[in-house]
Design an enzyme around this catalytic site. Structure first.
Site, PDB file in Angstrom:
ATOM      1  N   GLY A  42       0.805  -1.228   0.000  1.00 31.03           N
ATOM      2  CA  GLY A  42       0.000   0.000   0.000  1.00 31.03           C
ATOM      3  C   GLY A  42       0.833   1.270   0.000  1.00 31.03           C
ATOM      4  O   GLY A  42       0.322   2.361  -0.253  1.00 31.03           O
ATOM      5  N   GLU A  43       2.146   1.147   0.285  1.00 31.21           N
ATOM      6  CA  GLU A  43       2.987   2.346   0.197  1.00 31.21           C
ATOM      7  C   GLU A  43       3.068   2.789  -1.257  1.00 31.21           C
ATOM      8  O   GLU A  43       2.869   1.988  -2.175  1.00 31.21           O
ATOM      9  CB  GLU A  43       4.404   2.043   0.719  1.00 31.21           C
ATOM     10  CG  GLU A  43       4.471   1.949   2.217  1.00 31.21           C
ATOM     11  CD  GLU A  43       5.911   1.872   2.722  1.00 31.21           C
ATOM     12  OE1 GLU A  43       6.850   1.947   1.912  1.00 31.21           O
ATOM     13  OE2 GLU A  43       6.063   1.727   3.952  1.00 31.21           O
ATOM     14  N   HIS A 134     -14.838  27.333   5.308  1.00 34.51           N
ATOM     15  CA  HIS A 134     -15.818  27.409   6.396  1.00 34.51           C
ATOM     16  C   HIS A 134     -15.195  28.262   7.512  1.00 34.51           C
ATOM     17  O   HIS A 134     -14.075  28.006   7.923  1.00 34.51           O
ATOM     18  CB  HIS A 134     -16.111  25.994   6.898  1.00 34.51           C
ATOM     19  CG  HIS A 134     -17.147  25.940   7.951  1.00 34.51           C
ATOM     20  ND1 HIS A 134     -18.487  26.057   7.672  1.00 34.51           N
ATOM     21  CD2 HIS A 134     -17.049  25.801   9.287  1.00 34.51           C
ATOM     22  CE1 HIS A 134     -19.162  25.986   8.796  1.00 34.51           C
ATOM     23  NE2 HIS A 134     -18.321  25.838   9.796  1.00 34.51           N
ATOM     24  N   ASP A 175     -28.143  28.634   8.627  1.00 34.31           N
ATOM     25  CA  ASP A 175     -27.635  28.684  10.006  1.00 34.31           C
ATOM     26  C   ASP A 175     -26.877  29.994  10.193  1.00 34.31           C
ATOM     27  O   ASP A 175     -26.664  30.747   9.243  1.00 34.31           O
ATOM     28  CB  ASP A 175     -26.758  27.456  10.343  1.00 34.31           C
ATOM     29  CG  ASP A 175     -25.615  27.258   9.363  1.00 34.31           C
ATOM     30  OD1 ASP A 175     -25.108  28.269   8.833  1.00 34.31           O
ATOM     31  OD2 ASP A 175     -25.221  26.109   9.133  1.00 34.31           O
ATOM     32  N   LYS A 198     -29.609  26.844  13.448  1.00 31.16           N
ATOM     33  CA  LYS A 198     -29.526  25.381  13.357  1.00 31.16           C
ATOM     34  C   LYS A 198     -28.648  24.836  14.476  1.00 31.16           C
ATOM     35  O   LYS A 198     -27.588  25.377  14.747  1.00 31.16           O
ATOM     36  CB  LYS A 198     -28.901  25.008  12.002  1.00 31.16           C
ATOM     37  CG  LYS A 198     -28.671  23.539  11.796  1.00 31.16           C
ATOM     38  CD  LYS A 198     -27.986  23.277  10.461  1.00 31.16           C
ATOM     39  CE  LYS A 198     -26.480  23.343  10.579  1.00 31.16           C
ATOM     40  NZ  LYS A 198     -25.773  23.160   9.308  1.00 31.16           N
ATOM     41  N   ASP A 224     -25.310  28.203   1.286  1.00 32.87           N
ATOM     42  CA  ASP A 224     -24.442  27.619   2.315  1.00 32.87           C
ATOM     43  C   ASP A 224     -23.055  27.397   1.723  1.00 32.87           C
ATOM     44  O   ASP A 224     -22.872  27.431   0.501  1.00 32.87           O
ATOM     45  CB  ASP A 224     -25.043  26.288   2.793  1.00 32.87           C
ATOM     46  CG  ASP A 224     -24.655  25.970   4.236  1.00 32.87           C
ATOM     47  OD1 ASP A 224     -23.811  26.685   4.805  1.00 32.87           O
ATOM     48  OD2 ASP A 224     -25.209  25.005   4.793  1.00 32.87           O
ATOM     49  N   GLY A 231     -28.687  17.078   4.974  1.00 34.26           N
ATOM     50  CA  GLY A 231     -29.618  17.272   6.091  1.00 34.26           C
ATOM     51  C   GLY A 231     -30.003  18.734   6.309  1.00 34.26           C
ATOM     52  O   GLY A 231     -31.174  19.046   6.555  1.00 34.26           O
ATOM     53  N   THR A 232     -29.033  19.619   6.207  1.00 36.32           N
ATOM     54  CA  THR A 232     -29.315  21.042   6.440  1.00 36.32           C
ATOM     55  C   THR A 232     -30.299  21.570   5.396  1.00 36.32           C
ATOM     56  O   THR A 232     -31.327  22.178   5.733  1.00 36.32           O
ATOM     57  CB  THR A 232     -27.991  21.849   6.385  1.00 36.32           C
ATOM     58  OG1 THR A 232     -27.118  21.345   7.388  1.00 36.32           O
ATOM     59  CG2 THR A 232     -28.233  23.334   6.593  1.00 36.32           C
TER      60      THR A 232
HETATM   61  C1  R5P Z   1     -22.054  23.571   8.626  1.00 32.37           C
HETATM   62  O1  R5P Z   1     -22.036  24.469   9.441  1.00 32.37           O
HETATM   63  C2  R5P Z   1     -21.925  23.811   7.160  1.00 32.37           C
HETATM   64  O2  R5P Z   1     -21.937  25.170   6.854  1.00 32.37           O
HETATM   65  C3  R5P Z   1     -23.023  23.103   6.393  1.00 32.37           C
HETATM   66  O3  R5P Z   1     -24.269  23.674   6.749  1.00 32.37           O
HETATM   67  C4  R5P Z   1     -23.027  21.646   6.682  1.00 32.37           C
HETATM   68  O4  R5P Z   1     -21.731  21.107   6.582  1.00 32.37           O
HETATM   69  C5  R5P Z   1     -23.943  20.904   5.728  1.00 32.37           C
HETATM   70  O5  R5P Z   1     -23.894  19.551   6.059  1.00 32.37           O
HETATM   71  P1  R5P Z   1     -25.125  18.607   5.765  1.00 32.37           P
HETATM   72  O6  R5P Z   1     -25.413  18.678   4.296  1.00 32.37           O
HETATM   73  O7  R5P Z   1     -24.654  17.264   6.224  1.00 32.37           O
HETATM   74  O8  R5P Z   1     -26.259  19.096   6.614  1.00 32.37           O
END
Ligand code: R5P
Length: 308
Positions: A42-43, A134, A175, A198, A224, A231-232
């Site tokens: 794997g190296e 981020h 958020d 959030k 975002d 999920g967000t």
């Molecule tokens: C988190 O603070 C980021 O800004 C995104 O809102 C987050 O990473 C989105 O992740 P997911 O799609 O899993 O909700």
């Protein structure tokens, strides 16, 4: 080894990248891929495919997945360029790995984004270029010159075109982390904006509170920095639908890496997703529109040969 004349020597890691090819083209040089041999255990052996002595080297890594392997590969490429007497070494990570873990959320956790920056510097990198990291303030703690490019103008142009066709637009921050970006875009475009608060609970589920903004009858753009599980976007879109939104579109810088997430978004009632190509994922669906950051990156990288 092949000799090359342009001022930049543009090295791409072992994951092929259409974005890298586009950026190199705009810079007037060729994107050359590292040579890699994998041994039985794997190296790997990595070799720069081109002479870099006295050259301004760009090491470009779009990271759709396997960030740990890509980070180590990047360190080794920097080390190889340093040992081959490169004049300068710039790392381009269009999507900075581990950027969300910029704060110590629980006891026993480290700060991987800062650790990565320290390792890049230790290996010999002079500069780092990334896009919409981020929590932008985290780069203040990075020990090497770091340029965090903003997609604001790209998204503003996109939204201006939509404004010609749709009267009622609401920009929405899912958020508090997204709020400053959304507020700034809304100011530039003279649009209304809304936001939610959030919380991610210990079991990973999301809780939305403090829902602000009038979505009724509007085209709502949820903005975002990235999407992972979806999920967000799904949680916020569900609330916006209940509030009477007519259309809901997600706009994210760092897009979806898994097709199942796209299916979940469609099933949840989103009308579309706009993302950039920072993660270098090929799309063949009508649901997704891709805006390229190639020009943004090329413009910054081009300016770096004038910076010491
Ligand atoms: C988190 O603070 C980021 O800004 C995104 O809102 C987050 O990473 C989105 O992740 P997911 O799609 O899993 O909700």
């Amino acid at each position: 080894m092949v000799e090359e004349t342009p001022s930049f020597t543009f090295i791409v890691g072992s994951q092929p990248s259409a974005l890298a090819t586009d950026v190199a083209h705009l810079l007037g040089c060729e994107a050359v891929s590292v040579r890699k041999k994998t041994f039985n255990d794997g190296e790997t052996r990595l070799q720069l495919p081109i002479a870099v002595a006295g050259k301004e080297v760009i090491i470009f890594q779009a990271i759709p997945n396997h960030p740990d392997a890509v980070i180590f590969e990047t360190l080794r490429l920097i080390d190889a360029a340093k040992n081959s007497d490169a004049k300068s070494i710039t790392v381009a990570f269009p999507c900075y790995p581990y950027a969300r873990q910029d704060r110590k959320l629980e006891d026993g956790c480290g700060l991987p984004p800062k650790l990565i920056a320290k390792l890049l510097k230790t290996a010999g990198a002079d500069r780092l270029v990334t896009v919409d990291i981020h929590a932008p303030r985290q780069i203040d703690d990075f020990p090497l010159s770091t340029f965090n490019l903003s997609t604001e103008a790209l998204f503003a142009d996109y939204l201006r075109q939509r404004m010609e066709k749709t009267d009622e637009i609401l920009l929405f921050a899912p958020d508090r982390g997204a709020l400053s970006r959304v507020r700034s875009l809304a100011k530039i475009l003279n649009l209304e904006f809304g936001w939610a608060d959030k919380q991610r609970l210990v079991d990973g589920t999301l809780k939305l509170s403090d829902f602000h903004g009038n979505a009724h009858g509007k085209s709502v753009y949820i903005i975002d920095d990235r999407i992972d599980t979806g999920g967000t976007l799904i949680a916020v879109a569900t609330r916006l639908k209940q509030a009477g939104a007519q259309r809901i579109i997600g706009i994210v810088t760092h897009g979806v890496t898994s097709p199942t997430v796209l299916e979940r978004l469609e099933t949840a009632g989103l009308d579309g997703l706009v993302e950039t190509d920072t993660r270098n994922v090929t799309r063949d669906k009508n649901f997704v529109e891709v805006l390229s950051v190639a020009e943004l990156l090329a413009k910054k990288l081009k300016s770096l040969d004038k910076i010491d």
